[in-house]
Structures are given as structure tokens and as C-alpha cells.
Design a protein around this motif. Structure first.
Motif, PDB file in Angstrom:
ATOM      1  N   GLN A  73     -14.571 -13.537   4.841  1.00  0.00           N
ATOM      2  CA  GLN A  73     -15.182 -13.884   3.554  1.00  0.00           C
ATOM      3  C   GLN A  73     -14.286 -13.465   2.388  1.00  0.00           C
ATOM      4  N   VAL A  74     -13.817 -12.204   2.410  1.00  0.00           N
ATOM      5  CA  VAL A  74     -13.071 -11.702   1.244  1.00  0.00           C
ATOM      6  C   VAL A  74     -11.684 -12.320   1.140  1.00  0.00           C
ATOM      7  N   PHE A  75     -11.136 -12.791   2.271  1.00  0.00           N
ATOM      8  CA  PHE A  75      -9.812 -13.410   2.175  1.00  0.00           C
ATOM      9  C   PHE A  75      -9.884 -14.885   1.765  1.00  0.00           C
ATOM     10  N   SER A  76     -11.096 -15.436   1.785  1.00  0.00           N
ATOM     11  CA  SER A  76     -11.240 -16.822   1.327  1.00  0.00           C
ATOM     12  C   SER A  76     -11.933 -16.902  -0.033  1.00  0.00           C
ATOM     13  N   ASP A  77     -12.428 -15.744  -0.520  1.00  0.00           N
ATOM     14  CA  ASP A  77     -13.223 -15.741  -1.754  1.00  0.00           C
ATOM     15  C   ASP A  77     -12.890 -14.474  -2.550  1.00  0.00           C
ATOM     16  N   SER A  78     -12.096 -14.617  -3.606  1.00  0.00           N
ATOM     17  CA  SER A  78     -11.663 -13.448  -4.375  1.00  0.00           C
ATOM     18  C   SER A  78     -12.844 -12.767  -5.078  1.00  0.00           C
ATOM     19  N   HIS A  79     -13.872 -13.561  -5.448  1.00  0.00           N
ATOM     20  CA  HIS A  79     -15.061 -12.969  -6.072  1.00  0.00           C
ATOM     21  C   HIS A  79     -15.755 -12.011  -5.103  1.00  0.00           C
ATOM     22  N   ALA A  80     -15.852 -12.421  -3.844  1.00  0.00           N
ATOM     23  CA  ALA A  80     -16.472 -11.570  -2.818  1.00  0.00           C
ATOM     24  C   ALA A  80     -15.633 -10.316  -2.597  1.00  0.00           C
ATOM     25  N   ARG A  81     -14.323 -10.473  -2.636  1.00  0.00           N
ATOM     26  CA  ARG A  81     -13.431  -9.316  -2.437  1.00  0.00           C
ATOM     27  C   ARG A  81     -13.639  -8.296  -3.553  1.00  0.00           C
ATOM     28  N   HIS A  82     -13.687  -8.768  -4.807  1.00  0.00           N
ATOM     29  CA  HIS A  82     -13.880  -7.853  -5.935  1.00  0.00           C
ATOM     30  C   HIS A  82     -15.255  -7.178  -5.861  1.00  0.00           C
ATOM     31  N   LYS A  83     -16.244  -7.927  -5.405  1.00  0.00           N
ATOM     32  CA  LYS A  83     -17.603  -7.390  -5.285  1.00  0.00           C
ATOM     33  C   LYS A  83     -17.635  -6.256  -4.240  1.00  0.00           C
ATOM     34  N   LEU A  84     -16.945  -6.479  -3.123  1.00  0.00           N
ATOM     35  CA  LEU A  84     -16.884  -5.446  -2.076  1.00  0.00           C
ATOM     36  C   LEU A  84     -16.102  -4.230  -2.566  1.00  0.00           C
ATOM     37  N   GLU A  85     -15.000  -4.471  -3.267  1.00  0.00           N
ATOM     38  CA  GLU A  85     -14.186  -3.364  -3.788  1.00  0.00           C
ATOM     39  C   GLU A  85     -14.984  -2.517  -4.776  1.00  0.00           C
ATOM     40  N   LYS A  86     -15.811  -3.166  -5.600  1.00  0.00           N
ATOM     41  CA  LYS A  86     -16.625  -2.420  -6.578  1.00  0.00           C
ATOM     42  C   LYS A  86     -17.632  -1.503  -5.883  1.00  0.00           C
ATOM     43  N   ILE A  87     -18.044  -1.894  -4.685  1.00  0.00           N
ATOM     44  CA  ILE A  87     -18.946  -1.050  -3.901  1.00  0.00           C
ATOM     45  C   ILE A  87     -18.175   0.096  -3.238  1.00  0.00           C
ATOM     46  N   LEU A  88     -17.089  -0.252  -2.549  1.00  0.00           N
ATOM     47  CA  LEU A  88     -16.405   0.723  -1.696  1.00  0.00           C
ATOM     48  C   LEU A  88     -15.494   1.688  -2.444  1.00  0.00           C
ATOM     49  N   HIS A  89     -14.726   1.190  -3.404  1.00  0.00           N
ATOM     50  CA  HIS A  89     -13.691   2.028  -4.019  1.00  0.00           C
ATOM     51  C   HIS A  89     -14.223   3.306  -4.671  1.00  0.00           C
ATOM     52  N   PRO A  90     -15.305   3.252  -5.456  1.00  0.00           N
ATOM     53  CA  PRO A  90     -15.809   4.505  -6.040  1.00  0.00           C
ATOM     54  C   PRO A  90     -16.292   5.501  -4.987  1.00  0.00           C
ATOM     55  N   LEU A  91     -16.929   4.991  -3.912  1.00  0.00           N
ATOM     56  CA  LEU A  91     -17.419   5.864  -2.843  1.00  0.00           C
ATOM     57  C   LEU A  91     -16.258   6.505  -2.081  1.00  0.00           C
ATOM     58  N   ILE A  92     -15.219   5.712  -1.844  1.00  0.00           N
ATOM     59  CA  ILE A  92     -14.036   6.238  -1.150  1.00  0.00           C
ATOM     60  C   ILE A  92     -13.362   7.309  -1.994  1.00  0.00           C
ATOM     61  N   LEU A  93     -13.173   7.030  -3.284  1.00  0.00           N
ATOM     62  CA  LEU A  93     -12.516   7.982  -4.180  1.00  0.00           C
ATOM     63  C   LEU A  93     -13.297   9.289  -4.253  1.00  0.00           C
ATOM     64  N   LYS A  94     -14.611   9.213  -4.334  1.00  0.00           N
ATOM     65  CA  LYS A  94     -15.453  10.412  -4.383  1.00  0.00           C
ATOM     66  C   LYS A  94     -15.241  11.262  -3.138  1.00  0.00           C
ATOM     67  N   GLU A  95     -15.212  10.611  -1.971  1.00  0.00           N
ATOM     68  CA  GLU A  95     -15.006  11.331  -0.709  1.00  0.00           C
ATOM     69  C   GLU A  95     -13.598  11.925  -0.637  1.00  0.00           C
ATOM     70  N   VAL A  96     -12.600  11.185  -1.117  1.00  0.00           N
ATOM     71  CA  VAL A  96     -11.221  11.685  -1.137  1.00  0.00           C
ATOM     72  C   VAL A  96     -11.140  12.976  -1.949  1.00  0.00           C
ATOM     73  N   ILE A  97     -11.721  12.959  -3.137  1.00  0.00           N
ATOM     74  CA  ILE A  97     -11.671  14.145  -4.013  1.00  0.00           C
ATOM     75  C   ILE A  97     -12.365  15.328  -3.356  1.00  0.00           C
ATOM     76  N   GLU A  98     -13.504  15.063  -2.711  1.00  0.00           N
ATOM     77  CA  GLU A  98     -14.213  16.151  -2.019  1.00  0.00           C
ATOM     78  C   GLU A  98     -13.362  16.722  -0.887  1.00  0.00           C
ATOM     79  N   GLN A  99     -12.676  15.852  -0.154  1.00  0.00           N
ATOM     80  CA  GLN A  99     -11.843  16.330   0.957  1.00  0.00           C
ATOM     81  C   GLN A  99     -10.619  17.102   0.463  1.00  0.00           C
ATOM     82  N   THR A 100     -10.051  16.698  -0.669  1.00  0.00           N
ATOM     83  CA  THR A 100      -8.874  17.420  -1.183  1.00  0.00           C
ATOM     84  C   THR A 100      -9.234  18.866  -1.522  1.00  0.00           C
TER      85      THR A 100
END
Length: 208
Positions: A73-100
Motif C-alpha cells: 500500500q505505502v509503496f503505491s500510495d505516498s499519502h498512505a506512506r505519510h499517514k503511516l509515518e505520522k503514526i509510527l515516527h513519533p512513537l519510535i522516537l519516543k522509545e529511542v530517547i527512552e532507551q538512550t
């Protein structure tokens, strides 16, 4: 603050092998792909948000993310990719900072496949490291590893910044176009270099 190296590279370049060698040298590794998989397992933090945005069709029977379906889906639809990134990226960054904050090694390596495609890590990474190889190698390695077609691998590569841009942006480069011993030697050399940087930073702090 602990010295942090951001490790990146195109798909199939050998980021996992390089991070494993750093780990064998006693360095704490934080892998954003591992975090993303944890977030998208059944009852993972991202699942509710993914269900709300994409519907149950993108979840498997056990309630985890249907990775293959979402990838298509995300490789055929850039809107879907951005939507998924908006969900995942903040959660990933939060976990990264906690682990550091829980690490104990002289420096930390954070593996971020899309390090230069986002500015999420600009404030926490002190130095960038790219694992590089010929694009033909990227394709053949990825096809052998993940049973993706050549077309699918090229589609993934097209979503990432170009090899040339990646090499221009980075501080350090590891070339992964020969055998495993050559790769290990480069990791050891950089490890020693990073230890010197850490020591110099520590000495500077102590002088003040």
C-alpha cells in the motif's frame, strides 16, 4: 550526554551486520526497525492508531500489522506512506530517547534506515555513519534475504534518498562490497575512532 552515532544505509547494504559487530565490541545498539516491529505486534502501541487510520483490513488475524499488505500500500500510495509515518515516527522516537537514557556503553549506535529522509534525529545524533555498497549488490542481497522481486526491491530503493546524496550527507562510511573480515576491520577502526572522540569530549567537559 552520551555520544550517539546514527547508522544508516540503503536496503540490503548490511546495516544489521555492522550493528552486530558494534554490539560484539560492547556497544549498545538501538534499532528503530526492531522498535517498529514491537509497536505493530498485537496490542502494540501503534495498532489502535493504524486500525483507526487504515481499518482492520491491514491487520492480521492475530491483531498485528499485516506488513506485506501495508508495504504494498505505502509503496503505491505516498499519502498512505505519510499517514503511516505520522503514526509510527513519533512513537519510535519516543522509545529511542527512552532507551538512550538506559544505555551504559561509551557511545550508542542508533540504526535508522531513513536517517537522512527525516529530521527526527537531528537533535540527538552527534555523528552519522553510512553502510554503502553497489546498487546491484543491494538488489541481489535483498532478493536473496526476503524473497522480494527485483521490481519490489527497486520500489523500496526509490522511496529512499539516492546513494549519492546519502554519501554526501554522512560523516563516516563503511564499504560493504567485500568479505566479512573487511567489514569487521572497518567497524573496529571506527569503534576506536569513536572511543577517542568520546574521551576527548569527556576531557573537554572535565576541564570546565
Amino acid at each position: 550526554m552520551t555520544f550517539i552515532v546514527g547508522l544508516t544505509g540503503g536496503i540490503g547494504c548490511g546495516k544489521s551486520s555492522v550493528s552486530q559487530f558494534f554490539a560484539e565490541l560492547g556497544i549498545d545498539i538501538i534499532d528503530t526497525d526492531v522498535i517498529a516491529r514491537k509497536l505493530t505486534q498485537p496490542d502494540g502501541q501503534a495498532i489502535g492508531l493504524i486500525r483507526d487510520s487504515f481499518g482492520d483490513a491491514f491487520l492480521t488475524a492475530n491483531g498485528s500489522l499485516d506488513r506485506e499488505k501495508m508495504r504494498n500500500q505505502v509503496f503505491s500510495d505516498s499519502h498512505a506512506r505519510h499517514k503511516l509515518e505520522k503514526i509510527l515516527h513519533p512513537l519510535i522516537l519516543k522509545e529511542v530517547i527512552e532507551q538512550t537514557e538506559q544505555t551504559r556503553s561509551p557511545y550508542i549506535v542508533i540504526v535508522v534506515p531513513l536517517l537522512f529522509e527525516t529530521d527526527d534525529y537531528d537533535d540527538i545524533i552527534h555523528r552519522s555513519l553510512v553502510v554503502d555498497c553497489e546498487e546491484s549488490m543491494q538488489i541481489s542481497r535483498t532478493m536473496a534475504r526476503s524473497q522480494l522481486s527485483e521490481q519490489q526491491v527497486k520500489a523500496i530503493m526509490a522511496q529512499q534518498i539516492s546513494r549519492q546524496t546519502r554519501l554526501q550527507k554522512t560523516d563516516d562510511i563503511i564499504t560493504n562490497n567485500r568479505d566479512i573480515d573487511f567489514l569487521k576491520t572497518q567497524v573496529t577502526q571506527l569503534h576506536n575512532k569513536y572511543l577517542i572522540i568520546c574521551k576527548n569530549k569527556s576531557d573537554t567537559v572535565n576541564l570546565h
